[in-house]
Design a protein around this motif. Structure first.
Motif, PDB file in Angstrom:
ATOM      1  N   LEU A 190      46.465 -20.731  23.350  1.00 55.39           N
ATOM      2  CA  LEU A 190      45.058 -20.603  22.971  1.00 55.39           C
ATOM      3  C   LEU A 190      44.421 -19.346  23.543  1.00 55.39           C
ATOM      4  N   LYS A 191      44.604 -19.131  24.832  1.00 52.64           N
ATOM      5  CA  LYS A 191      43.971 -17.982  25.470  1.00 52.64           C
ATOM      6  C   LYS A 191      44.565 -16.668  24.966  1.00 52.64           C
ATOM      7  N   LYS A 192      45.869 -16.653  24.797  1.00 56.23           N
ATOM      8  CA  LYS A 192      46.527 -15.446  24.291  1.00 56.23           C
ATOM      9  C   LYS A 192      46.020 -15.102  22.890  1.00 56.23           C
ATOM     10  N   LEU A 193      45.877 -16.115  22.032  1.00 61.33           N
ATOM     11  CA  LEU A 193      45.395 -15.890  20.666  1.00 61.33           C
ATOM     12  C   LEU A 193      43.944 -15.426  20.670  1.00 61.33           C
ATOM     13  N   ALA A 194      43.084 -16.095  21.437  1.00 62.94           N
ATOM     14  CA  ALA A 194      41.665 -15.730  21.466  1.00 62.94           C
ATOM     15  C   ALA A 194      41.473 -14.294  21.933  1.00 62.94           C
ATOM     16  N   ALA A 195      42.196 -13.897  22.972  1.00 63.02           N
ATOM     17  CA  ALA A 195      42.080 -12.527  23.477  1.00 63.02           C
ATOM     18  C   ALA A 195      42.560 -11.514  22.434  1.00 63.02           C
ATOM     19  N   ALA A 196      43.629 -11.864  21.722  1.00 64.50           N
ATOM     20  CA  ALA A 196      44.177 -10.959  20.703  1.00 64.50           C
ATOM     21  C   ALA A 196      43.240 -10.816  19.509  1.00 64.50           C
ATOM     22  N   GLN A 197      42.433 -11.842  19.230  1.00 62.61           N
ATOM     23  CA  GLN A 197      41.551 -11.841  18.068  1.00 62.61           C
ATOM     24  C   GLN A 197      40.206 -11.160  18.351  1.00 62.61           C
ATOM     25  N   SER A 198      40.006 -10.706  19.595  1.00 65.54           N
ATOM     26  CA  SER A 198      38.713 -10.143  19.990  1.00 65.54           C
ATOM     27  C   SER A 198      38.796  -8.634  20.204  1.00 65.54           C
ATOM     28  N   ARG A 199      37.733  -7.927  19.802  1.00 68.91           N
ATOM     29  CA  ARG A 199      37.689  -6.474  20.013  1.00 68.91           C
ATOM     30  C   ARG A 199      37.536  -6.141  21.489  1.00 68.91           C
ATOM     31  N   GLN A 200      36.763  -6.952  22.222  1.00 73.17           N
ATOM     32  CA  GLN A 200      36.567  -6.749  23.655  1.00 73.17           C
ATOM     33  C   GLN A 200      36.703  -8.090  24.364  1.00 73.17           C
ATOM     34  N   THR A 201      37.224  -8.053  25.584  1.00 70.88           N
ATOM     35  CA  THR A 201      37.428  -9.294  26.326  1.00 70.88           C
ATOM     36  C   THR A 201      36.924  -9.143  27.756  1.00 70.88           C
ATOM     37  N   TRP A 202      36.238 -10.161  28.228  1.00 66.23           N
ATOM     38  CA  TRP A 202      35.743 -10.215  29.602  1.00 66.23           C
ATOM     39  C   TRP A 202      36.408 -11.374  30.327  1.00 66.23           C
ATOM     40  N   LEU A 203      36.815 -11.153  31.549  1.00 64.98           N
ATOM     41  CA  LEU A 203      37.342 -12.214  32.387  1.00 64.98           C
ATOM     42  C   LEU A 203      36.261 -12.630  33.366  1.00 64.98           C
ATOM     43  N   LEU A 204      35.884 -13.909  33.329  1.00 66.77           N
ATOM     44  CA  LEU A 204      34.851 -14.441  34.214  1.00 66.77           C
ATOM     45  C   LEU A 204      35.490 -15.475  35.139  1.00 66.77           C
TER      46      LEU A 204
END
Length: 252
Positions: A190-204
């Protein structure tokens, strides 16, 4: 088809704790060579452990219940979310990950900015009801009480339909090498897919999660557009981000 079968194998092994290769072959109606390939892949990712004649679930450290984790470092997590919301722009489509830090983002969103939020985070789903500026898309799946979110094969299929301007991600920890830890195979996917589908990613995530190792990681610090954490972030992580040219923001 192959990915779905592997996810189903991992779920079956987790449910039964141990399964023979022959049982897997009969259950999924494929050749023994195919089952061997699937099991080898799952073992390499840390989802299962190969044993003589079969496969078994790995004994992992239990992730504390959501209700327990949500009460830790609460003010720090809110400050991190407040900092993160300044990165949101009017009209953005956002992915908000499961987690006790990411969940606070929904409470901090600017009411003057209209956004679309895609999430399986049940706290976010609940809080979005009273926020008319938020168009909410809820991921399907089976509820996981340890993460207060939904996750199964159907979640992955649904998530794959969307592209995001920004994803706000969590992790169960960050290893000394900068790997973003997860505790289950479905979280990894899930996390790998969501990050791949996003133009920018933030880690909180709060500063107490740095320095932990895990069998599985869905990415690295270098994959993130920015890391937002608290002031207690250890010096080792600050140095690592500096060496790898990762933007690091401490939410004071």
């Amino acid at each position: 088809m192959k990915d779905d079968r592997r996810k189903q194998i991992e779920a079956l092994v987790a449910r039964r704790e141990a399964v023979t290769m022959e049982e897997l072959r009969e259950e999924f109606g494929v050749s023994m060579n195919t089952i061997r390939s699937d099991v080898a892949y799952l073992a390499d990712t840390g989802a299962v452990e190969k044993v003589y004649g079969g496969v078994r679930a790995l004994q992992r450290q239990e992730v504390p219940l959501f209700t327990q984790r949500a009460q830790l470092h609460t003010e720090e997590k809110r400050r991190i979310a407040q900092c993160a919301q300044t990165r949101v722009e009017d009209g953005d489509t956002l992915y908000i990950d499961a987690g006790t830090t990411t969940m606070h983002l929904i409470d901090c969103l600017d009411p003057l900015k209209h956004v679309t939020v895609v999430t399986g985070n049940l706290y976010v789903v609940h809080q979005a009801y009273d926020k008319p500026q938020v168009e909410l898309i809820v991921l399907p799946g089976v509820m996981n009480r340890r993460t207060n979110s939904v996750a199964d094969v159907s979640t992955l299929e649904f998530l794959g339909r969307y592209q995001f301007a920004k994803a706000f991600m969590g992790a169960s920890g960050v290893s000394p090498e900068g790997r973003l830890n997860v505790s289950t195979y479905i979280e990894y996917e899930l996390k790998k897919l969501a990050a791949a589908q996003s133009r920018q990613t933030w880690l909180l995530l709060d500063g107490g999660k740095f320095g932990e190792s895990s069998l599985m990681s869905y990415g690295t610090l270098e994959d993130m557009t920015e890391v937002i954490t608290g002031p207690c972030c250890p010096e080792e992580c600050r140095d690592l981000c500096a060496r790898k040219n990762v933007k690091l923001t401490l939410a004071e």
